[in-house]
Motif scaffolding. Structure first.
Motif, short mmCIF file in Angstrom:
data_model
loop_
_atom_site.label_atom_id
_atom_site.label_comp_id
_atom_site.label_asym_id
_atom_site.label_seq_id
_atom_site.Cartn_x
_atom_site.Cartn_y
_atom_site.Cartn_z
N GLN A 22 0.83 -1.21 0.00
CA GLN A 22 0.00 0.00 0.00
C GLN A 22 0.87 1.26 0.00
OE1 GLN A 22 -3.33 0.48 -0.23
NE2 GLN A 22 -3.55 -1.70 -0.61
N SER A 23 1.93 1.25 0.79
CA SER A 23 2.84 2.40 0.85
C SER A 23 3.51 2.62 -0.50
CB SER A 23 3.90 2.19 1.93
OG SER A 23 3.29 2.12 3.19
N ALA A 24 3.96 1.53 -1.12
CA ALA A 24 4.59 1.63 -2.44
C ALA A 24 3.58 2.15 -3.46
CB ALA A 24 5.14 0.27 -2.87
N TYR A 25 2.35 1.69 -3.37
CA TYR A 25 1.31 2.12 -4.30
C TYR A 25 1.09 3.63 -4.19
CZ TYR A 25 -3.02 2.13 -6.97
OH TYR A 25 -3.98 2.39 -7.91
N LEU A 32 3.34 9.50 -10.36
CA LEU A 32 2.48 9.68 -11.53
C LEU A 32 1.89 11.09 -11.55
CD1 LEU A 32 0.62 6.26 -11.71
CD2 LEU A 32 2.15 7.23 -13.44
N ALA A 33 1.44 11.57 -10.42
CA ALA A 33 0.87 12.92 -10.35
C ALA A 33 1.91 13.97 -10.72
CB ALA A 33 0.32 13.19 -8.95
N LYS A 34 3.13 13.78 -10.26
CA LYS A 34 4.22 14.72 -10.58
C LYS A 34 4.44 14.80 -12.09
CE LYS A 34 9.13 15.39 -10.22
NZ LYS A 34 10.40 14.77 -10.21
N TYR A 35 4.58 13.64 -12.73
CA TYR A 35 4.86 13.64 -14.16
C TYR A 35 3.64 14.05 -14.98
CZ TYR A 35 9.31 11.77 -12.85
OH TYR A 35 10.55 11.62 -12.27
N GLU A 36 2.44 13.74 -14.51
CA GLU A 36 1.23 14.20 -15.19
C GLU A 36 1.15 15.73 -15.16
OE1 GLU A 36 -1.89 12.08 -13.19
OE2 GLU A 36 -1.37 10.19 -14.20
N ALA A 37 1.53 16.33 -14.05
CA ALA A 37 1.53 17.80 -13.95
C ALA A 37 2.53 18.41 -14.92
CB ALA A 37 1.84 18.24 -12.52
N GLU A 80 8.44 9.60 -20.65
CA GLU A 80 9.00 8.25 -20.47
C GLU A 80 8.88 7.78 -19.03
OE1 GLU A 80 12.96 8.59 -22.04
OE2 GLU A 80 12.24 8.63 -24.12
N LEU A 81 9.18 8.66 -18.09
CA LEU A 81 9.07 8.28 -16.68
C LEU A 81 7.63 8.02 -16.28
CD1 LEU A 81 11.79 10.50 -15.03
CD2 LEU A 81 11.78 8.02 -15.30
N GLN A 86 3.63 4.04 -14.62
CA GLN A 86 2.36 3.36 -14.90
C GLN A 86 2.54 1.85 -14.85
OE1 GLN A 86 1.29 5.26 -18.68
NE2 GLN A 86 -0.59 6.01 -17.71
N VAL A 87 3.64 1.37 -15.37
CA VAL A 87 3.93 -0.07 -15.32
C VAL A 87 4.05 -0.52 -13.88
CG1 VAL A 87 5.68 -1.83 -15.85
CG2 VAL A 87 5.01 -0.17 -17.60
N ARG A 88 4.74 0.24 -13.06
CA ARG A 88 4.87 -0.10 -11.64
C ARG A 88 3.50 -0.10 -10.95
NH1 ARG A 88 9.64 3.24 -12.59
NH2 ARG A 88 11.47 1.91 -12.38
N GLN A 89 2.66 0.85 -11.32
CA GLN A 89 1.31 0.90 -10.75
C GLN A 89 0.54 -0.37 -11.10
OE1 GLN A 89 -1.30 3.84 -12.46
NE2 GLN A 89 -2.75 3.71 -10.76
N GLU A 90 0.60 -0.79 -12.35
CA GLU A 90 -0.10 -2.00 -12.77
C GLU A 90 0.42 -3.22 -12.04
OE1 GLU A 90 0.13 -2.22 -17.05
OE2 GLU A 90 -0.80 -0.23 -17.28
#
Length: 95
Positions: A22-25, A32-37, A80-81, A86-90
């Motif tokens: 859960q912590s890793a998630y 993801l939020a950082k790179y999406e911004a 790219e990051l 996203q792969v790590r999230q999946e």
């Protein structure tokens, strides 16, 4: 580890491993939020997607614009990051 176990159980999680997942998630969601911004910032600045920007940039024979080139490299890096996270999230969602 006793503190982690206590926190995990108090939070309603199964065990320490579940707490770590859960912590890793949550850490992944933060990345993801950082790179999406960053991606949204460039999309707003150039009014296009990264792919459109890249195609336009490669099709030009104009003089170099160092700001545009730097933005391209930063945008590409963020793009790219974002995919990597996203792969790590999946992976974590299926763990």
């Amino acid at each position: 580890y006793e503190t982690i176990r206590f926190v995990a159980l108090d939070a309603g999680l199964k065990d320490e491993a579940d707490f770590l997942r859960q912590s890793a998630y949550w850490a992944v969601l933060g990345k993801l939020a950082k790179y999406e911004a960053e991606i949204r910032l460039f999309e707003s600045k150039y009014s296009c997607t990264f792919e459109e920007f890249e195609n336009h940039l490669h099709s030009q024979d104009e003089a170099e614009d160092f700001e545009v080139e730097e933005d391209y490299l930063d945008w590409k890096y963020a793009h790219e990051l974002h995919r990597q996270w996203q792969v790590r999230q999946e992976i974590l969602e299926h763990a």
